[in-house]
Design an enzyme around this catalytic site. Structure first.
Site, PDB file in Angstrom:
ATOM      1  N   GLY A 148       0.750  -1.610  -0.313  1.00 18.08           N
ATOM      2  CA  GLY A 148       0.043   0.472  -0.067  1.00 18.08           C
ATOM      3  C   GLY A 148       1.083   1.172   0.358  1.00 18.08           C
ATOM      4  O   GLY A 148       1.641   1.227  -0.612  1.00 18.08           O
ATOM      5  N   CYS A 149       0.319   1.871  -0.622  1.00 17.22           N
ATOM      6  CA  CYS A 149       0.349   3.489  -0.611  1.00 17.22           C
ATOM      7  C   CYS A 149       0.746   3.915   1.033  1.00 17.22           C
ATOM      8  O   CYS A 149       2.440   4.454   1.004  1.00 17.22           O
ATOM      9  CB  CYS A 149       0.135   4.957  -1.136  1.00 17.22           C
ATOM     10  SG  CYS A 149      -1.339   4.836  -0.357  1.00 17.22           S
TER      11      CYS A 149
END
Lengths: 345, 345, 345, 345
Positions: A148-149
């Site tokens: 994920g970011c």
């Protein structure tokens, strides 16, 4: 090598298209969209007018498997879990940008993602694609759960200190801020321009689905259970993530020693840049690029260390890291197709 | 009642002009500017064209003292310390928007403000104008040290819990974010549009001059020395401050109990609004108004409480609170001239 | 081939650095800055930290001439006129991004630029670097006057129609809008974030120095004297120019005929993209790229044609076109180093 | 006097709520929402938390008629046409913010609005609420068709010159730019933050439904049929409209004569402000206020005059002008409830 992108009409997908367009070794030969198949890609994304003339393909496992060596899945969470196994079973390597294969514990999915987990064997087999940390595993992987970011910025910022044992793992507080593209192209009141511009919002306080992902990796790296406090903010800009992270040092350290630790830890990793003492990175300094920039502030009055990490959420936080992982999987130069400079200003 | 504004060409000054324009009891009869005296106010601020026809006055203590009952000082830090005593000696009540009279300990000025302190008797006599907390002292004051923007949001968000003893004062971490107007009208590379737009920056990590101001009040309220970790971010928007605050609860509490505590603490204070459980304020929800909005997230996994407080930095963080203090000093309705709704969207 | 950039600390200069970084044939070996020579480039532009390790060089004609085949001048207007001749005399080919060599008539400089003209022989010899229009001349040129940002969008949008004689040259009205980076890195109240954000401004109405540049080329192309009405707006965004252009058709035309004309005129020119009927380009569709996108609206009620042209002012409006011209001068593929996709979103 | 707002959850409606909150003579006693009746207003608009405690009412003609003297309709176009007559028949005065009653010719509705017209008698009876121009008619009106945002700025900017006969009515070109709030609160890809921020777009070129509205009034004022060229742009900001208008002067005029004409024409009209020669208004200079600011540039090289008019689209372009009309209808001071200064910065 021929590659395909599934979910090409989301922001992760279209950034894959941008970065793959001039990749020296991979050729993008199919862009799949469930909802808009048959349409011209340039109709959905006019900035591709005259550059990408192809139409959006429908999802067809056989076709994908037959014609491609590797598939990027940029479909929404809850969709990948059913699609990826079909492709992997056909012998196609996959890089999944959703959260569907990131967590090892299937019980976390109903709780944090509000949907069923993928098959457990797939969860176990998935390699977490944080390129700088799991390079060897990625090189051998059949498929990748691309991070994920928020976890990318958080983990790259914390792992060296945690591994070295310099910080107290029970004191980790992460104040995360993101540009609005992180919410994707799907419209909602929360991403409506007039509600978002000239506004700073918090959301999902203590409840973001990236929390178990970060804790899983930190617990593994730190070799004890780690729980974090994690908050997320929506900043009126399109791209960029900043994580400001607070932790108690086990004992006082000179800032330069910390900087030296990071330089040494990330030696040979082109995409992590460490700022000198007294200088901190800004999100615009990585705009459009695959860099993760990190800086430190040593709050000697309280014994706390502040770590600031920034990435472009669409690049290092999604499409860029996915391509970095493809490069590693193929034993290509890790920076192939990614050595673009940040766009500034 | 006749009032004057010194430093009318900064953003604090021009916001005083906006809010005083229709104040029911106070009349703005002089706007003083050191650097631009003689010029028409509307030339410096074209949005006042046709509304405020006056020219900017030069600084003249006698004139100011003779014609005015109260003077707002919106001059830069380091200037007020020399001007305010002259006015107070002439019997004029003053409200100072700079930091020059906020700290009791003169030794903090060279360290945090990089200039000499004001005369010590003035530092001692100054009343800290956090309206909701020091209403009685303000009512009696000869002059007011109007709080800083960050301290206003931070203190209103923390004081009830600290006073009640529900949180551990050694665990206070404040992640503060501000719109760019907080940096004033003076131009710099850091506030240049092309460097600031689509960018999120940190600055003065652990070194912001508002730290001793916050610690002084928290130590006084908590009745023990409090040290905080405090970081500041520049958000690409013009107005608004959000402080996301992290602290360890002394023992587990239901969120609703915390909300009830705040409702009760701020009863009768029109400008503090407490959000219900699961809802947090956004900066735009106080845009252009004097409100301070507060919400909570109870991170039960870690025993930490997250407190979110937002204000408009130019209103409650500067000019609005100054007018609120003037109202209190004159025993007027505290909301006089300030009962405007937030501008939305 | 070795190239240098003079004025590397402005936005035009730093964009040259970005685009040259991975140019297949040209190598950037010196970045010259008058004001900051000796400093590390990455100190002035932290986004280059760890990528460009060089320091800024002082200006030294001999050195530049000895070590480089071509020099880009990104110095301010009024500076290039004195520097470029020194380099050209040493046999170095130059591409000048300022306005100093764009106008043939020296009398226009005091009037529109408020400084003296360059030597008249240089004005006469300069080749105007509008790549799509003057490709042959550029290929032979010793030095290039690279077009202004507004003229690039305006001229590419108008020339096919004007050349074909389909529009009345006395009816040209250009409503031009620019992002703030067009004003450069030099700070001013007009580009201060808090004054520019959430604001739309007009400036230099009917008085912009790009007017004579546009008129010179249109008059030459149209073979009669053309005078335009030209207005400029500052839009709260960093990059992008849009010119909305109004003109009377000599006789009614189907929109498709106009589109066909443009397709045919720009055939073989990779960087001009024509939109289909009913679709108009937005500035973000060319963000970070060298494209000029053009669309049309046929206002049959009034007999007027509206032409919309967009570019990224820093790329096609400055650094990108300069590199395109270098490519042409060297008989390289015109798109070398420039075939990056627009950054979207 | 008791008033109600129908369609209180759109941006026009919520701005009416803001401005009515402290109106000296009118009291807002009902906010009606078709889609969200029963909900708390503060749930839909959290910035009203603690200020407006009421719930949203369902639409009920009898109730509305019984309890209110005047109703504002801020419902979407196509809805008002059926609702307003019911209220008017009950003797309630109405101010309609939609386009449903602005056009006299019913045939224009299918063409420009894509829905049926209102009953023709209502179209004929409607008074067009451009306050400065139709003050006398408004004072007598039973119901008002409140002008569109673009028409307000355009008409106030053009009417004095057209009436005086100084400009050629066949040469009117209006390049209009709007902030995104003009598109309302309804979500769409075109107003999604990531698609709109750092972007400048054109839309509905030559096809905007405000064209016949402007032409109807200009034709009436100019006493001959007027056709305009009108283009609309979406600017990445929330509030503000700027119309840059181009026209041929019938004969050369000194700019000061034009300014004098406007001063004289708008004498006694508090909300129109004329800029001096060489100064043009910016949208931020009217932010949150009811002003319409106008400036001029005399392009003597071409004989064209450029007129720049700005308003806040939500105030003078919608809710503010509606309240101004209510004031006129009741013979109150025209500025009652509207004398707030622009919010700056």
């Amino acid at each position: 090598m021929k590659v395909a992108v599934i979910g090409g009409t989301g922001y992760g997908g279209v950034e894959l298209i941008r970065l793959l367009a001039h990749h020296p070794y991979a050729q993008l030969t199919s862009v799949v969209s469930h909802s808009q198949s048959g349409k011209a890609l340039a109709e959905v994304y006019p900035h591709l007018h005259g550059i990408m003339e192809q139409t959006l393909d429908a999802f067809d496992v056989q076709q994908l498997a037959q014609d491609h060596d590797l598939v990027f899945l940029a479909a929404p969470s809850g969709v990948s879990k059913d699609i990826l196994p079909q492709l992997v079973e056909q012998g196609v390597r996959c890089i999944d940008l959703s959260g569907d294969f990131r967590l090892k514990d299937p019980r976390l999915y109903p709780e944090w993602y509000n949907h069923d987990p993928a098959q457990e064997t797939y969860l176990q087999e998935a390699v977490y694609g944080l390129s700088e940390i799991y390079r060897e595993d990625i090189a051998q992987a059949k498929f990748i759960a691309n991070p994920g970011c928020y976890p990318t910025a958080t983990l790259l910022g914390l792992i060296p200190l945690l591994k070295e044992g310099w910080i107290d793992p029970h004191t980790l507080i992460i104040d995360a801020k993101s540009g609005v593209s992180g919410a994707g192209r799907k419209q909602s009141l929360g991403t409506h321009f007039s509600e978002t511009n000239e506004n700073l919002k918090v959301y999902k306080l203590g409840a973001h689905q990236h929390i178990p992902e970060i804790e899983q990796i930190l617990s593994s790296v730190g070799q004890k259970e780690v729980k974090i406090t994690f908050s997320t903010h929506l900043v009126p800009m399109t791209r960029g993530i900043m994580c400001t992270m607070y932790t108690q040092l086990q004992e006082a350290k000179a800032t330069q020693d910390i900087i030296d630790l990071y330089h040494s830890f990330y030696e040979g990793h082109a995409f992590v840049r460490i700022r000198p003492e007294g200088v901190w990175p800004a999100t615009k300094e990585v705009y459009g690029s695959n860099y993760c920039d990190i800086g430190f502030a040593n709050d000697q009055r309280t014994g706390r260390l502040i770590i600031v990490a920034v990435i472009d959420n669409v690049v290092k936080g999604a499409a860029g890291q996915a391509i970095q992982n493809m490069n590693i999987m193929n034993a290509w130069d890790e920076t192939a197709g990614l050595n673009v400079l940040p766009v500034y200003p």
